[in-house]
Design a protein around this motif. Structure first.
Motif, PDB file in Angstrom:
ATOM      1  N   ARG A 134       0.785  -1.614   0.011  1.00 17.46           N
ATOM      2  CA  ARG A 134       0.179   0.238  -0.056  1.00 17.46           C
ATOM      3  C   ARG A 134       1.107   1.165  -0.029  1.00 17.46           C
ATOM      4  O   ARG A 134       0.744   2.036  -0.891  1.00 17.46           O
ATOM      5  CB  ARG A 134      -0.648  -0.048   1.438  1.00 17.46           C
ATOM      6  N   ASP A 187       1.907   1.827  -3.364  1.00 15.72           N
ATOM      7  CA  ASP A 187       1.012   1.782  -4.831  1.00 15.72           C
ATOM      8  C   ASP A 187       0.656   4.045  -4.549  1.00 15.72           C
ATOM      9  O   ASP A 187       1.043   4.485  -4.928  1.00 15.72           O
ATOM     10  CB  ASP A 187       0.138   1.279  -4.310  1.00 15.72           C
ATOM     11  N   GLN A 188       1.186   4.059  -2.782  1.00 20.54           N
ATOM     12  CA  GLN A 188       0.848   5.843  -2.768  1.00 20.54           C
ATOM     13  C   GLN A 188       1.645   6.406  -3.254  1.00 20.54           C
ATOM     14  O   GLN A 188       1.758   7.283  -3.464  1.00 20.54           O
ATOM     15  CB  GLN A 188       1.013   5.806  -0.775  1.00 20.54           C
ATOM     16  N   VAL A 225       3.825   5.395  -5.411  1.00 20.54           N
ATOM     17  CA  VAL A 225       3.482   5.624  -7.240  1.00 20.54           C
ATOM     18  C   VAL A 225       2.211   6.695  -7.519  1.00 20.54           C
ATOM     19  O   VAL A 225       2.732   7.537  -8.840  1.00 20.54           O
ATOM     20  CB  VAL A 225       3.462   4.322  -8.096  1.00 20.54           C
ATOM     21  N   THR A 226       1.261   6.865  -6.716  1.00 18.37           N
ATOM     22  CA  THR A 226      -0.019   7.741  -7.105  1.00 18.37           C
ATOM     23  C   THR A 226       0.576   8.950  -6.515  1.00 18.37           C
ATOM     24  O   THR A 226       0.362   9.406  -8.111  1.00 18.37           O
ATOM     25  CB  THR A 226      -1.197   7.098  -6.085  1.00 18.37           C
ATOM     26  N   THR A 227       0.959   9.551  -5.850  1.00 16.94           N
ATOM     27  CA  THR A 227       1.933  10.753  -5.548  1.00 16.94           C
ATOM     28  C   THR A 227       2.939  11.403  -6.693  1.00 16.94           C
ATOM     29  O   THR A 227       2.560  12.172  -6.799  1.00 16.94           O
ATOM     30  CB  THR A 227       3.102  10.599  -4.378  1.00 16.94           C
ATOM     31  N   ALA A 275       3.444  10.375  -9.532  1.00  9.86           N
ATOM     32  CA  ALA A 275       2.330  10.871 -11.069  1.00  9.86           C
ATOM     33  C   ALA A 275       2.246  11.798 -10.559  1.00  9.86           C
ATOM     34  O   ALA A 275       1.692  12.906 -11.447  1.00  9.86           O
ATOM     35  CB  ALA A 275       1.362   9.479 -11.334  1.00  9.86           C
ATOM     36  N   ALA A 276       1.213  12.235  -9.624  1.00  8.25           N
ATOM     37  CA  ALA A 276       0.185  13.381  -9.721  1.00  8.25           C
ATOM     38  C   ALA A 276       1.535  14.317  -9.749  1.00  8.25           C
ATOM     39  O   ALA A 276       1.054  15.836 -10.048  1.00  8.25           O
ATOM     40  CB  ALA A 276      -0.425  13.355  -8.052  1.00  8.25           C
ATOM     41  N   ARG A 313       2.989  15.076 -12.597  1.00 14.58           N
ATOM     42  CA  ARG A 313       1.614  15.948 -13.946  1.00 14.58           C
ATOM     43  C   ARG A 313       1.308  17.252 -13.564  1.00 14.58           C
ATOM     44  O   ARG A 313       1.655  18.701 -14.085  1.00 14.58           O
ATOM     45  CB  ARG A 313      -0.079  15.696 -13.828  1.00 14.58           C
ATOM     46  N   VAL A 343      -2.458  15.675  -3.500  1.00 13.98           N
ATOM     47  CA  VAL A 343      -2.383  13.644  -2.098  1.00 13.98           C
ATOM     48  C   VAL A 343      -3.539  14.291  -1.544  1.00 13.98           C
ATOM     49  O   VAL A 343      -4.362  12.838  -1.684  1.00 13.98           O
ATOM     50  CB  VAL A 343      -0.881  14.124  -1.702  1.00 13.98           C
ATOM     51  N   THR A 391       2.231  19.706  -2.970  1.00 13.88           N
ATOM     52  CA  THR A 391       1.654  19.451  -2.049  1.00 13.88           C
ATOM     53  C   THR A 391       1.846  19.690  -0.870  1.00 13.88           C
ATOM     54  O   THR A 391       2.373  21.035   0.129  1.00 13.88           O
ATOM     55  CB  THR A 391       2.480  18.046  -1.463  1.00 13.88           C
ATOM     56  N   CYS A 400       2.015  15.637   3.635  1.00 10.65           N
ATOM     57  CA  CYS A 400       1.725  15.208   3.092  1.00 10.65           C
ATOM     58  C   CYS A 400       3.441  15.007   1.995  1.00 10.65           C
ATOM     59  O   CYS A 400       4.079  13.938   1.847  1.00 10.65           O
ATOM     60  CB  CYS A 400       1.025  15.083   1.496  1.00 10.65           C
TER      61      CYS A 400
END
Length: 73
Positions: A13, A16-17, A19-21, A23-24, A27, A40, A58, A62
């Motif tokens: 988890r 995954d977080q 990677v998501t962060t 990516a955000a 962008r 985030v 952020t 975060c």
């Protein structure tokens, strides 16, 4: 599930977080400007943080979590 499985699930988890962060953040960087809202947690970024780091995307909490969970080479 035993404690080992729980630990592995938690680590996944966190990865995954991260990677998501990441990516955000990528962008947001493409836009070339900072943000009033954390990418985030989607909470407002305090004015003091925006003044100190105008390109920040952020909030401080975060960013600290991101740095704590990201392994740098």
């Amino acid at each position: 599930m035993d404690a080992y499985d729980d630990a592995q699930a938690l680590e996944q988890r966190q990865r995954d977080q991260a990677v998501t962060t990441a990516a955000a953040l990528a962008r947001a960087r493409q836009q070339g400007i900072g943000s009033d809202i954390c990418v985030v947690c989607e909470e407002p970024i305090p004015e003091g943080r925006r003044r100190a780091a105008p390109h920040a995307n952020t909030c401080l909490a975060c960013q600290a979590e991101l740095e704590a969970t990201t392994r740098w080479p």
